[in-house]
Design a protein around this motif. Structure first.
Motif, PDB file in Angstrom:
ATOM      1  N   VAL A 146      56.821  32.358  45.942  1.00 17.85           N
ATOM      2  CA  VAL A 146      55.908  33.146  45.561  1.00 17.85           C
ATOM      3  C   VAL A 146      55.942  33.878  44.024  1.00 17.85           C
ATOM      4  N   ASN A 147      55.061  33.551  43.447  1.00 11.89           N
ATOM      5  CA  ASN A 147      55.106  34.174  42.070  1.00 11.89           C
ATOM      6  C   ASN A 147      54.402  35.320  42.104  1.00 11.89           C
ATOM      7  N   HIS A 148      55.250  36.522  41.906  1.00 15.36           N
ATOM      8  CA  HIS A 148      54.793  38.011  42.247  1.00 15.36           C
ATOM      9  C   HIS A 148      54.161  38.340  40.772  1.00 15.36           C
ATOM     10  N   ARG A 149      54.329  37.646  39.584  1.00 15.55           N
ATOM     11  CA  ARG A 149      53.724  38.037  38.256  1.00 15.55           C
ATOM     12  C   ARG A 149      52.284  37.434  38.536  1.00 15.55           C
ATOM     13  N   ALA A 150      51.716  37.048  39.199  1.00 12.19           N
ATOM     14  CA  ALA A 150      50.388  36.827  39.598  1.00 12.19           C
ATOM     15  C   ALA A 150      49.653  37.813  39.917  1.00 12.19           C
ATOM     16  N   LEU A 151      50.556  39.056  40.460  1.00  9.90           N
ATOM     17  CA  LEU A 151      49.581  40.254  40.817  1.00  9.90           C
ATOM     18  C   LEU A 151      50.125  41.372  39.994  1.00  9.90           C
ATOM     19  N   THR A 152      51.302  41.376  39.317  1.00 10.38           N
ATOM     20  CA  THR A 152      51.724  42.365  38.351  1.00 10.38           C
ATOM     21  C   THR A 152      51.383  42.147  37.034  1.00 10.38           C
ATOM     22  N   SER A 153      50.969  40.870  36.348  1.00  9.89           N
ATOM     23  CA  SER A 153      50.599  40.931  35.112  1.00  9.89           C
ATOM     24  C   SER A 153      49.179  41.438  34.789  1.00  9.89           C
ATOM     25  N   TRP A 154      49.127  41.497  33.433  1.00 16.71           N
ATOM     26  CA  TRP A 154      47.958  42.240  33.274  1.00 16.71           C
ATOM     27  C   TRP A 154      46.786  41.320  33.664  1.00 16.71           C
ATOM     28  N   VAL A 155      46.718  40.123  33.529  1.00 12.31           N
ATOM     29  CA  VAL A 155      45.728  39.090  33.957  1.00 12.31           C
ATOM     30  C   VAL A 155      45.639  39.096  35.339  1.00 12.31           C
ATOM     31  N   GLY A 156      46.672  39.368  36.269  1.00 18.90           N
ATOM     32  CA  GLY A 156      46.483  39.385  37.678  1.00 18.90           C
ATOM     33  C   GLY A 156      46.001  40.734  38.061  1.00 18.90           C
ATOM     34  N   ILE A 157      46.090  41.852  37.283  1.00 13.49           N
ATOM     35  CA  ILE A 157      45.614  43.379  37.657  1.00 13.49           C
ATOM     36  C   ILE A 157      44.163  42.953  37.400  1.00 13.49           C
ATOM     37  N   ALA A 158      43.787  42.361  36.237  1.00 12.03           N
ATOM     38  CA  ALA A 158      42.217  42.410  36.125  1.00 12.03           C
ATOM     39  C   ALA A 158      41.755  41.590  36.980  1.00 12.03           C
TER      40      ALA A 158
END
Length: 286
Positions: free
Chosen positions: A4-16
């Motif tokens: 599970v790559n949590h940065r997919a949700l927490t990065s700015w791109v993920g947030i957008a």
């Protein structure tokens, strides 16, 4: 077991992307609750919000589970092309929906839901625009072609051509208009193939410099669009004023819309040619 790559949700791109999912869902849910989305314009808007919601959710899940290395495509090119396409589609819906369905004065709960849906659609466009800006390749970085300015312009050019096709009406009687339709079709086909081949990693098999091929194609497309920019309004409006009873599907208004979209694509191909030429100089050693 997939990681599970949590940065997919927490990065700015993920947030957008999360914001785009929520806002597109809000837009089509509110419009669906009114039941007023009939006709081609309403169907297009609903399709846009549902399509962008579904694909963005899928992209987020694939990145969250890190499944993209197993896919037979260039993931960065795909996500860059999709975010650009989604931004264009949602922007179009944000303009078309209120112009078609919201009547003034807007003082009922029914109209309020339509207004909130329009606001959500506008914010959704901003979310996709932010994603495009965050994922756009920096100067000199050409690892992902569709994230560069020429790559994003390819998506823009193909989308504008699709809008032109949706407005085409009564062109078979004039050879000049038929030439313009041929220009739109030829340029769209080649631009679309460039996008598909880039995502499918097929352009690496071309036995010549891709950048030089793109420069040559952009130059030819620019010349063809210059002719269409002159010929289309010349044959469309010569001796024809706007009819007094020109309604929503009036042929005169459709031809005017094609005229402006042709100019937009002409400018896009010009900018594309400039940037593509710069990329050739960047790649060519002194």
């Amino acid at each position: 077991m997939a990681t599970v790559n949590h940065r997919a949700l927490t990065s700015w791109v993920g947030i957008a992307r999360l914001l785009a999912i929520v806002l597109s869902c809000l837009a089509f849910s509110l419009v669906a609750s009114t039941g007023d989305f009939g006709g081609s314009y309403g169907t297009w808007c609903m399709f846009t919000w549902c399509f962008c919601f579904s694909v963005t959710l899928l992209v987020l899940l694939v990145e969250l589970l890190e499944l993209y290395p197993m896919l037979p495509l260039s993931w960065d090119d795909f996500t860059s092309a999709f975010s650009m396409l989604a931004a264009l589609m949602v922007f179009t819906s944000s303009v078309v929906f209120p112009a078609t369905f919201i009547n003034s004065p807007c003082n009922t709960s029914y109209c309020a839901r339509q207004a909130v849906a329009t606001t959500a659609s506008c914010l959704c466009f901003l979310a996709y625009a932010v994603e495009v800006g965050l994922t756009r390749a920096k100067p000199g970085d050409i690892s992902s072609f569709l994230s560069t300015v020429p790559g994003l312009l390819k998506v823009f050019e193909a989308y504008v051509a699709c809008l032109i096709f949706s407005l085409l009406d009564e062109y078979g009687k004039e050879p000049g208009l038929m030439w313009c339709v041929a220009v739109y079709s030829i340029c769209f086909i080649f631009t679309f193939l460039i996008i598909i081949f880039t995502i499918g990693r097929c352009l690496t098999y071309i036995p010549c410099s891709l950048e030089k091929v793109l420069v040559g194609y952009n130059f030819l497309a620019l010349i063809m669009y210059i002719t269409a920019t002159v010929i289309w309004p010349l044959y469309s409006f010569r001796g024809r004023g706007r009819p007094q009873n020109c309604g929503r599907s009036c042929s005169w208004d459709r031809h005017l819309g094609v005229t402006f979209l042709t100019i937009f694509n002409l400018i896009a191909y010009l900018v594309d040619l400039v940037y593509s030429t710069r990329m050739v100089f960047i790649r060519t050693p002194p």
